[in-house]
Design a protein around this motif. Structure first.
Motif, PDB file in Angstrom:
ATOM      1  N   PHE A  58       0.842  -1.193   0.000  1.00 34.82           N
ATOM      2  CA  PHE A  58       0.000   0.000   0.000  1.00 34.82           C
ATOM      3  C   PHE A  58       0.880   1.247   0.000  1.00 34.82           C
ATOM      4  O   PHE A  58       1.832   1.340   0.780  1.00 34.82           O
ATOM      5  CB  PHE A  58      -0.903   0.027   1.239  1.00 34.82           C
ATOM      6  CG  PHE A  58      -1.828  -1.158   1.361  1.00 34.82           C
ATOM      7  CD1 PHE A  58      -3.141  -1.072   0.924  1.00 34.82           C
ATOM      8  CD2 PHE A  58      -1.372  -2.348   1.922  1.00 34.82           C
ATOM      9  CE1 PHE A  58      -3.992  -2.166   1.046  1.00 34.82           C
ATOM     10  CE2 PHE A  58      -2.220  -3.443   2.044  1.00 34.82           C
ATOM     11  CZ  PHE A  58      -3.526  -3.355   1.600  1.00 34.82           C
ATOM     12  N   TYR A  59       0.546   2.201  -0.879  1.00 38.68           N
ATOM     13  CA  TYR A  59       1.128   3.540  -0.833  1.00 38.68           C
ATOM     14  C   TYR A  59       0.046   4.455  -0.270  1.00 38.68           C
ATOM     15  O   TYR A  59      -0.835   4.908  -0.993  1.00 38.68           O
ATOM     16  CB  TYR A  59       1.541   4.017  -2.219  1.00 38.68           C
ATOM     17  CG  TYR A  59       2.616   3.174  -2.885  1.00 38.68           C
ATOM     18  CD1 TYR A  59       3.833   2.942  -2.262  1.00 38.68           C
ATOM     19  CD2 TYR A  59       2.410   2.642  -4.154  1.00 38.68           C
ATOM     20  CE1 TYR A  59       4.819   2.185  -2.877  1.00 38.68           C
ATOM     21  CE2 TYR A  59       3.394   1.889  -4.781  1.00 38.68           C
ATOM     22  CZ  TYR A  59       4.599   1.666  -4.136  1.00 38.68           C
ATOM     23  OH  TYR A  59       5.578   0.920  -4.749  1.00 38.68           O
ATOM     24  N   GLY A  60       0.079   4.677   1.024  1.00 40.55           N
ATOM     25  CA  GLY A  60      -1.017   5.403   1.644  1.00 40.55           C
ATOM     26  C   GLY A  60      -2.297   4.600   1.529  1.00 40.55           C
ATOM     27  O   GLY A  60      -2.356   3.435   1.927  1.00 40.55           O
ATOM     28  N   MET A 106      13.414  -1.333  -1.281  1.00 41.59           N
ATOM     29  CA  MET A 106      13.563   0.036  -1.772  1.00 41.59           C
ATOM     30  C   MET A 106      12.312   0.858  -1.506  1.00 41.59           C
ATOM     31  O   MET A 106      12.359   2.097  -1.451  1.00 41.59           O
ATOM     32  CB  MET A 106      13.874   0.024  -3.271  1.00 41.59           C
ATOM     33  CG  MET A 106      15.247  -0.512  -3.624  1.00 41.59           C
ATOM     34  SD  MET A 106      16.600   0.519  -3.027  1.00 41.59           S
ATOM     35  CE  MET A 106      16.411   1.969  -4.069  1.00 41.59           C
ATOM     36  N   ASN A 107      11.173   0.183  -1.335  1.00 40.43           N
ATOM     37  CA  ASN A 107       9.941   0.908  -1.017  1.00 40.43           C
ATOM     38  C   ASN A 107       9.988   1.546   0.357  1.00 40.43           C
ATOM     39  O   ASN A 107       9.143   2.390   0.678  1.00 40.43           O
ATOM     40  CB  ASN A 107       8.736  -0.032  -1.108  1.00 40.43           C
ATOM     41  CG  ASN A 107       8.395  -0.390  -2.540  1.00 40.43           C
ATOM     42  OD1 ASN A 107       8.376   0.462  -3.418  1.00 40.43           O
ATOM     43  ND2 ASN A 107       8.128  -1.662  -2.796  1.00 40.43           N
ATOM     44  N   ASP A 108      10.958   1.149   1.173  1.00 41.57           N
ATOM     45  CA  ASP A 108      11.097   1.761   2.499  1.00 41.57           C
ATOM     46  C   ASP A 108      11.312   3.266   2.404  1.00 41.57           C
ATOM     47  O   ASP A 108      11.014   4.007   3.358  1.00 41.57           O
ATOM     48  CB  ASP A 108      12.274   1.149   3.252  1.00 41.57           C
ATOM     49  CG  ASP A 108      12.009  -0.286   3.698  1.00 41.57           C
ATOM     50  OD1 ASP A 108      10.984  -0.853   3.277  1.00 41.57           O
ATOM     51  OD2 ASP A 108      12.823  -0.835   4.457  1.00 41.57           O
ATOM     52  N   PHE A 109      11.851   3.733   1.271  1.00 38.15           N
ATOM     53  CA  PHE A 109      12.151   5.151   1.115  1.00 38.15           C
ATOM     54  C   PHE A 109      10.916   5.977   0.758  1.00 38.15           C
ATOM     55  O   PHE A 109      10.987   7.208   0.735  1.00 38.15           O
ATOM     56  CB  PHE A 109      13.224   5.352   0.032  1.00 38.15           C
ATOM     57  CG  PHE A 109      14.554   4.758   0.369  1.00 38.15           C
ATOM     58  CD1 PHE A 109      15.361   5.319   1.331  1.00 38.15           C
ATOM     59  CD2 PHE A 109      14.996   3.604  -0.273  1.00 38.15           C
ATOM     60  CE1 PHE A 109      16.597   4.773   1.655  1.00 38.15           C
ATOM     61  CE2 PHE A 109      16.222   3.043   0.027  1.00 38.15           C
ATOM     62  CZ  PHE A 109      17.023   3.629   1.002  1.00 38.15           C
ATOM     63  N   ILE A 110       9.807   5.312   0.435  1.00 36.63           N
ATOM     64  CA  ILE A 110       8.596   6.009   0.033  1.00 36.63           C
ATOM     65  C   ILE A 110       7.697   6.206   1.249  1.00 36.63           C
ATOM     66  O   ILE A 110       7.347   5.229   1.931  1.00 36.63           O
ATOM     67  CB  ILE A 110       7.852   5.218  -1.063  1.00 36.63           C
ATOM     68  CG1 ILE A 110       8.769   5.003  -2.271  1.00 36.63           C
ATOM     69  CG2 ILE A 110       6.574   5.946  -1.478  1.00 36.63           C
ATOM     70  CD1 ILE A 110       8.166   4.133  -3.354  1.00 36.63           C
ATOM     71  N   PRO A 111       7.330   7.453   1.569  1.00 32.92           N
ATOM     72  CA  PRO A 111       6.502   7.703   2.757  1.00 32.92           C
ATOM     73  C   PRO A 111       5.150   6.982   2.695  1.00 32.92           C
ATOM     74  O   PRO A 111       4.589   6.767   1.623  1.00 32.92           O
ATOM     75  CB  PRO A 111       6.311   9.233   2.739  1.00 32.92           C
ATOM     76  CG  PRO A 111       7.433   9.756   1.904  1.00 32.92           C
ATOM     77  CD  PRO A 111       7.702   8.690   0.869  1.00 32.92           C
ATOM     78  N   LYS A 112       4.670   6.604   3.847  1.00 31.11           N
ATOM     79  CA  LYS A 112       3.349   6.000   4.026  1.00 31.11           C
ATOM     80  C   LYS A 112       3.195   4.683   3.271  1.00 31.11           C
ATOM     81  O   LYS A 112       2.109   4.323   2.822  1.00 31.11           O
ATOM     82  CB  LYS A 112       2.238   6.975   3.614  1.00 31.11           C
ATOM     83  CG  LYS A 112       2.219   8.252   4.438  1.00 31.11           C
ATOM     84  CD  LYS A 112       1.063   9.164   4.025  1.00 31.11           C
ATOM     85  CE  LYS A 112       1.044  10.436   4.857  1.00 31.11           C
ATOM     86  NZ  LYS A 112      -0.057  11.342   4.460  1.00 31.11           N
ATOM     87  N   THR A 113       4.318   3.962   3.122  1.00 28.10           N
ATOM     88  CA  THR A 113       4.270   2.649   2.491  1.00 28.10           C
ATOM     89  C   THR A 113       4.019   1.585   3.545  1.00 28.10           C
ATOM     90  O   THR A 113       4.622   1.610   4.615  1.00 28.10           O
ATOM     91  CB  THR A 113       5.586   2.344   1.757  1.00 28.10           C
ATOM     92  OG1 THR A 113       5.788   3.327   0.744  1.00 28.10           O
ATOM     93  CG2 THR A 113       5.545   0.974   1.113  1.00 28.10           C
ATOM     94  N   ARG A 114       3.135   0.653   3.226  1.00 23.30           N
ATOM     95  CA  ARG A 114       2.826  -0.431   4.174  1.00 23.30           C
ATOM     96  C   ARG A 114       2.818  -1.753   3.421  1.00 23.30           C
ATOM     97  O   ARG A 114       2.255  -1.854   2.327  1.00 23.30           O
ATOM     98  CB  ARG A 114       1.480  -0.180   4.840  1.00 23.30           C
ATOM     99  CG  ARG A 114       1.053  -1.242   5.842  1.00 23.30           C
ATOM    100  CD  ARG A 114      -0.137  -0.774   6.664  1.00 23.30           C
ATOM    101  NE  ARG A 114      -1.286  -0.473   5.832  1.00 23.30           N
ATOM    102  CZ  ARG A 114      -2.227  -1.359   5.493  1.00 23.30           C
ATOM    103  NH1 ARG A 114      -2.122  -2.624   5.919  1.00 23.30           N
ATOM    104  NH2 ARG A 114      -3.256  -1.001   4.750  1.00 23.30           N
ATOM    105  N   VAL A 115       3.465  -2.760   4.013  1.00 22.49           N
ATOM    106  CA  VAL A 115       3.550  -4.087   3.406  1.00 22.49           C
ATOM    107  C   VAL A 115       2.940  -5.112   4.336  1.00 22.49           C
ATOM    108  O   VAL A 115       3.212  -5.098   5.550  1.00 22.49           O
ATOM    109  CB  VAL A 115       5.021  -4.469   3.115  1.00 22.49           C
ATOM    110  CG1 VAL A 115       5.120  -5.918   2.637  1.00 22.49           C
ATOM    111  CG2 VAL A 115       5.622  -3.534   2.080  1.00 22.49           C
ATOM    112  N   THR A 116       2.100  -5.985   3.803  1.00 25.62           N
ATOM    113  CA  THR A 116       1.614  -7.135   4.553  1.00 25.62           C
ATOM    114  C   THR A 116       2.033  -8.398   3.805  1.00 25.62           C
ATOM    115  O   THR A 116       2.335  -8.359   2.624  1.00 25.62           O
ATOM    116  CB  THR A 116       0.086  -7.100   4.722  1.00 25.62           C
ATOM    117  OG1 THR A 116      -0.539  -7.179   3.428  1.00 25.62           O
ATOM    118  CG2 THR A 116      -0.357  -5.825   5.408  1.00 25.62           C
ATOM    119  N   GLY A 117       2.032  -9.515   4.502  1.00 30.90           N
ATOM    120  CA  GLY A 117       2.550 -10.740   3.916  1.00 30.90           C
ATOM    121  C   GLY A 117       4.031 -10.860   4.201  1.00 30.90           C
ATOM    122  O   GLY A 117       4.601 -10.090   4.981  1.00 30.90           O
TER     123      GLY A 117
END
Length: 283
Positions: free
Chosen positions: A45-47, A85-96
């Motif tokens: 998710f991006y936001g 690399m998505n760690d650098f994008i604000p409001k990123t959330r990962v599940t799984g």
């Protein structure tokens, strides 16, 4: 004739050997090895925007896996999940979960910088540092303290040779890398990525900004480098996926629609959406 094959036991971590009744082809050889990356029910998710929805797949070892699909379908987003690399994008959330060498890379104890030591990346547009050609390739070696100055010099030469750039630049290693041509810059970035000897190379449309001649060189390198590295490439060019990949994954609207050996995806896809995309009915 029986052919010996070496594989690995995921539970014990020990190598083991067995034989196949006949000589395996390339796909069978790769399938005999455990996957190097395993993705389990991954959503991103991006936001409030969901870019990936419940993706489960395995990336075969020492093979080229191509991600295809229309723009915005989640290909590059998934690629960036593999080395965080998505760690650098604000409001990123990962599940799984994403496992690399049987370790969950999103575990709190995992150091993302150390992870990227083993999972390198080459981006869509070449991004050489505004430094000398030599310093670009030596950057990661110095950062991770991988060798003496003499050993670093030897490794720089080896990597430039691997990407077919040594003969072109050996007399101007002190030249600023931004003065190279676009194709040379991309090969330099590839040399920089492999200098620290990663196990996986992620390539996000590495030839999309190059002319046909430079593109052919990049594709030839991909085929050569898969002997030493696992490669995952995102491409909008289905012909390119057909030329370089061993396995192909088709994505649509954030979902993995189909993943199979290249021959099956392009000649006899199981899903109607895959067939429609391959045949150009949408894209």
């Amino acid at each position: 004739m029986s052919t010996p094959v070496q594989t690995y036991d995921a539970d014990s971590g020990q190598a083991k050997s067995y034989t196949l009744a006949s000589a395996p082809d390339e796909t069978a050889r790769q399938a005999a090895l455990p996957p190097i990356i395993q993705v389990e029910h991954l959503s991103l998710f991006y936001g409030r925007h969901q870019a990936l929805n419940d993706v489960t797949m395995q990336i075969p070892r020492q093979a080229v896996t191509a991600f295809i699909g229309p723009s915005g379908c989640g290909k590059s987003s998934l690629l960036r999940c593999f080395n965080r690399m998505n760690d650098f994008i604000p409001k990123t959330r990962v599940t799984g979960r994403v496992f690399f060498q049987n370790q969950d890379i999103y575990d709190q104890q995992i150091n993302p910088i150390r992870l990227r030591r083993y999972i390198g990346m080459v981006f869509q547009r070449s991004n050489p540092f505004p430094q000398s050609i030599f310093d670009n390739v030596a950057f990661g070696l110095r950062l991770h303290r991988l060798g003496t100055p003499q050993e670093i010099g030897q490794q720089v030469e080896i990597c430039l040779q691997k990407v077919g750039l040594w003969e072109e630049v050996k007399d101007r290693l002190k030249m600023n890398a931004v003065n190279l041509s676009g194709g040379q810059q991309q090969r330099l970035c590839l040399a920089r990525a492999i200098s620290i000897n990663p196990q996986v190379l992620l390539m996000d449309e590495p030839a999309s900004a190059l002319d046909p001649v430079a593109t052919a060189k990049i594709e030839e390198l991909i085929l050569n480098l898969k002997q030493d590295y696992t490669i995952v490439i995102v491409t909008h060019n289905m012909q390119q996926a057909g030329r370089v990949s061993d396995y192909t994954a088709f994505f649509y609207m954030g979902q993995l629609v189909e993943f199979d050996a290249k021959e099956n995806i392009f000649s006899s896809p199981k899903e109607e959406a895959t067939e429609a995309y391959i045949n150009g009915r949408f894209g």
